[in-house]
Write a protein that holds these residues in place. Structure first.
Motif, PDB file in Angstrom:
ATOM      1  N   TYR A   1     -80.767  30.661 -47.751  1.00 55.75           N
ATOM      2  CA  TYR A   1     -81.167  29.388 -47.004  1.00 55.75           C
ATOM      3  C   TYR A   1     -80.352  28.547 -47.257  1.00 55.75           C
ATOM      4  O   TYR A   1     -79.807  27.727 -46.220  1.00 55.75           O
ATOM      5  CB  TYR A   1     -82.678  29.230 -47.461  1.00 55.75           C
TER       6      TYR A   1
ATOM      7  N   LYS B   1     -68.314  20.174 -34.164  1.00 49.22           N
ATOM      8  CA  LYS B   1     -68.478  19.839 -32.961  1.00 49.22           C
ATOM      9  C   LYS B   1     -67.872  18.391 -32.735  1.00 49.22           C
ATOM     10  O   LYS B   1     -67.485  18.055 -31.670  1.00 49.22           O
ATOM     11  CB  LYS B   1     -70.064  19.823 -32.677  1.00 49.22           C
TER      12      LYS B   1
ATOM     13  N   TYR C   1     -77.004  29.087 -47.498  1.00 46.85           N
ATOM     14  CA  TYR C   1     -75.953  29.319 -46.708  1.00 46.85           C
ATOM     15  C   TYR C   1     -76.138  29.010 -45.273  1.00 46.85           C
ATOM     16  O   TYR C   1     -75.378  28.529 -44.560  1.00 46.85           O
ATOM     17  CB  TYR C   1     -75.670  31.074 -46.697  1.00 46.85           C
ATOM     18  N   ARG C   2     -77.489  29.272 -44.938  1.00 46.19           N
ATOM     19  CA  ARG C   2     -77.751  28.780 -43.335  1.00 46.19           C
ATOM     20  C   ARG C   2     -77.581  27.361 -43.107  1.00 46.19           C
ATOM     21  O   ARG C   2     -77.206  26.718 -42.226  1.00 46.19           O
ATOM     22  CB  ARG C   2     -79.151  29.404 -42.958  1.00 46.19           C
ATOM     23  N   ASN C   3     -78.330  26.636 -44.263  1.00 49.35           N
ATOM     24  CA  ASN C   3     -78.130  25.046 -44.072  1.00 49.35           C
ATOM     25  C   ASN C   3     -76.789  24.649 -43.998  1.00 49.35           C
ATOM     26  O   ASN C   3     -76.541  23.939 -43.232  1.00 49.35           O
ATOM     27  CB  ASN C   3     -79.060  24.513 -45.063  1.00 49.35           C
TER      28      ASN C   3
ATOM     29  N   THR D   1     -66.826  26.162 -33.481  1.00 43.70           N
ATOM     30  CA  THR D   1     -67.726  26.708 -34.607  1.00 43.70           C
ATOM     31  C   THR D   1     -66.704  27.332 -35.759  1.00 43.70           C
ATOM     32  O   THR D   1     -65.537  27.756 -35.406  1.00 43.70           O
ATOM     33  CB  THR D   1     -68.623  27.539 -34.125  1.00 43.70           C
TER      34      THR D   1
ATOM     35  N   ASN E   1     -71.079  23.434 -38.806  1.00 44.55           N
ATOM     36  CA  ASN E   1     -70.805  23.681 -37.422  1.00 44.55           C
ATOM     37  C   ASN E   1     -71.092  22.360 -36.485  1.00 44.55           C
ATOM     38  O   ASN E   1     -70.516  22.004 -35.461  1.00 44.55           O
ATOM     39  CB  ASN E   1     -71.737  24.770 -36.781  1.00 44.55           C
ATOM     40  N   ARG E   2     -72.057  21.470 -37.239  1.00 47.09           N
ATOM     41  CA  ARG E   2     -72.290  20.208 -36.292  1.00 47.09           C
ATOM     42  C   ARG E   2     -71.046  19.389 -36.345  1.00 47.09           C
ATOM     43  O   ARG E   2     -70.799  18.611 -35.670  1.00 47.09           O
ATOM     44  CB  ARG E   2     -73.685  19.720 -37.034  1.00 47.09           C
ATOM     45  N   GLN E   3     -70.715  19.407 -37.895  1.00 46.15           N
ATOM     46  CA  GLN E   3     -69.414  18.383 -37.939  1.00 46.15           C
ATOM     47  C   GLN E   3     -68.306  18.891 -37.324  1.00 46.15           C
ATOM     48  O   GLN E   3     -67.399  18.147 -36.562  1.00 46.15           O
ATOM     49  CB  GLN E   3     -69.080  18.429 -39.644  1.00 46.15           C
TER      50      GLN E   3
ATOM     51  N   GLY F   1     -74.509  26.298 -42.884  1.00 46.80           N
ATOM     52  CA  GLY F   1     -73.532  26.623 -41.414  1.00 46.80           C
ATOM     53  C   GLY F   1     -74.056  25.695 -40.713  1.00 46.80           C
ATOM     54  O   GLY F   1     -73.223  25.195 -39.599  1.00 46.80           O
ATOM     55  N   TYR F   2     -75.288  25.263 -40.626  1.00 45.41           N
ATOM     56  CA  TYR F   2     -75.638  24.179 -39.587  1.00 45.41           C
ATOM     57  C   TYR F   2     -74.893  22.825 -39.579  1.00 45.41           C
ATOM     58  O   TYR F   2     -74.421  22.551 -38.813  1.00 45.41           O
ATOM     59  CB  TYR F   2     -77.238  23.783 -39.740  1.00 45.41           C
ATOM     60  N   VAL F   3     -74.834  22.621 -41.095  1.00 45.90           N
ATOM     61  CA  VAL F   3     -74.148  21.178 -41.045  1.00 45.90           C
ATOM     62  C   VAL F   3     -72.633  21.517 -40.851  1.00 45.90           C
ATOM     63  O   VAL F   3     -72.140  20.460 -40.050  1.00 45.90           O
ATOM     64  CB  VAL F   3     -74.227  20.759 -42.741  1.00 45.90           C
TER      65      VAL F   3
END
Length: 403
Positions: free
Chosen positions: A316, A330, A318-320, A343, A326-328, A322-324
């Motif tokens: 979990y 962007k 790692y997933r969080n 990404t 990829n958002r940065q 990854g979201y952060v």
């Protein structure tokens, strides 16, 4: 030899559906198996002991499906009786019922896939287990939670699933991905002798369309690397992980996240891809170490500052992360006005593209990326960069347009 008969028990309440059941008889001892199939008395042919399919629309479709499921059940009984006659000197009607119920439990696609997912996780193939989970969840939504036997995977069902996915705007490659996972599951059931091959995937799409270009040229990679982001530490961190992925031969974020400090020895990182289990060795450089040194507060067993809390559930965390990240990324792409979404996956494509641009053979790129075969690498390269084709076309157009 045991005999099996299909029976219908009408409801005692007027206007209610009755129940279809199976009667197993062996040595004059009968046993019953109640099914979930519900029909009205008018839909049962007592003389032929079969479902009468009439009407139209949803009811007709339901009756046809009940009749087909009865046929599949009777085939299953036939295999059970044949097996018992061949392997046992004596058996009872209870043995037939027990074998049938055991087969029902083992042969449901939901249960079978859950078992495969557990085995994949136990073997350390977490990423593959996640893809199976995603496919199972999609198929479960399509079925509205109603399980289905492996034998019931028909061409009609698969075509209906494909249509359902398209109606929800799912991309062709994602549709193909889900169906190919189901096909792999079905093939595994074939290998285990649980089903007979009815080729249910013959009419559905299982190809791979060329994806939108996701590779950046080296000059853009350098531009990202040299950006001064010290005033925005979140962006700087995301950029550093992106560049580090590129340096590590396009290593995926999940593999980066789970690198342990003891994976780095004598100037080399040795690890196994979580997706395929393939062992890879990557040289560790001073530039890589310089990025890691920027985050000295990182503690724990992990080499890189991705899973930072040693008490968190790793997958979990790692997933969080990854979201952060990829958002940065962007935001970085927007500031550079890049034409493609940025990404972590772009780093992997970009490394392959840069390697090809330097004339590195596909076989070497494939080995470097940890692909199971060169075919996978060629799919990557086919969608990476059309500039070579564009240059060739410009030569032809120049010749065409000359007076």
């Amino acid at each position: 030899m045991a005999t099996i008969k299909v029976k219908f028990r009408p409801s005692t309440a007027s206007g209610k559906e009755g129940t279809i059941y199976y009667q197993v008889i062996h040595d004059r001892k009968p046993r019953q198996i109640t099914t979930e199939y519900k029909i009205f008395s008018s839909e049962w042919n007592y003389h032929k002991a079969t479902v009468t399919c009439h009407g139209d629309g949803a009811r007709l479709a339901y009756l046809l499906s009940v009749r087909e499921r009865i046929r599949i059940d009777m085939d299953r009984f036939g295999r059970i009786v044949h097996k018992l006659e061949k392997t046992r000197l004596e058996y009872t009607a209870d043995d037939v019922v027990e074998e049938y119920e055991k087969m029902i439990e083992e042969n449901s696609i939901f249960r079978f896939m859950e078992g495969l997912i557990t085995k994949l996780k136990n073997n350390g193939r977490i990423r593959t287990a996640e893809t199976y989970r995603a496919s199972l969840n999609s198929f479960r939504r399509f079925r509205e939670g109603e399980d289905v036997m492996l034998e019931c995977l028909s061409r009609e069902l698969m075509e209906s699933y494909e249509s359902w996915l398209r109606q929800r705007g799912i991309s062709p490659n994602t549709i193909s991905f889900y169906i190919r996972i189901l096909r792999a599951v079905y093939n595994r059931a074939l290998e285990d002798g649980l089903v007979e091959n009815r080729d249910p995937f013959r009419k559905v799409y299982t190809g791979v369309e060329k994806t939108v270009k996701r590779a950046l040229p080296m000059k853009i990679i350098k531009k990202i690397k040299n950006m001064d982001l010290s005033f925005k530490p979140e962006l700087e961190y995301a950029r550093d992980m992106f560049i580090l992925s590129f340096m590590l031969r396009g290593m995926s974020l999940i593999d980066m996240a789970f690198l342990k400090k003891n994976d780095l020895r004598n100037g080399y990182i040795t690890y196994r891809r979580r997706k395929t289990g393939q062992k890879l060795v990557v040289q560790w450089t001073r530039d890589m170490q310089a990025i890691v040194d920027k985050y000295p507060t990182h503690h724990g067993d992990y080499l890189l500052p991705i899973i930072r809390n040693p008490h968190s559930i790793a997958i979990y965390a790692y997933r969080n992360a990854g979201y952060v990240i990829n958002r940065q990324l962007k935001s970085i792409a927007e500031s550079l006005e890049l034409s493609i979404p940025l990404t972590m996956y772009v780093a992997r494509h970009s490394w392959a593209s840069a390697a090809r641009a330097k004339g590195i053979p596909t076989s070497v790129i494939s080995e470097g990326m940890g692909h199971d075969s060169e075919l996978t690498t060629k799919v990557y390269l086919a969608s990476l960069d059309s500039s070579v084709i564009d240059r060739a076309n410009s030569i032809l157009l120049k010749e065409l347009c000359q007076s």
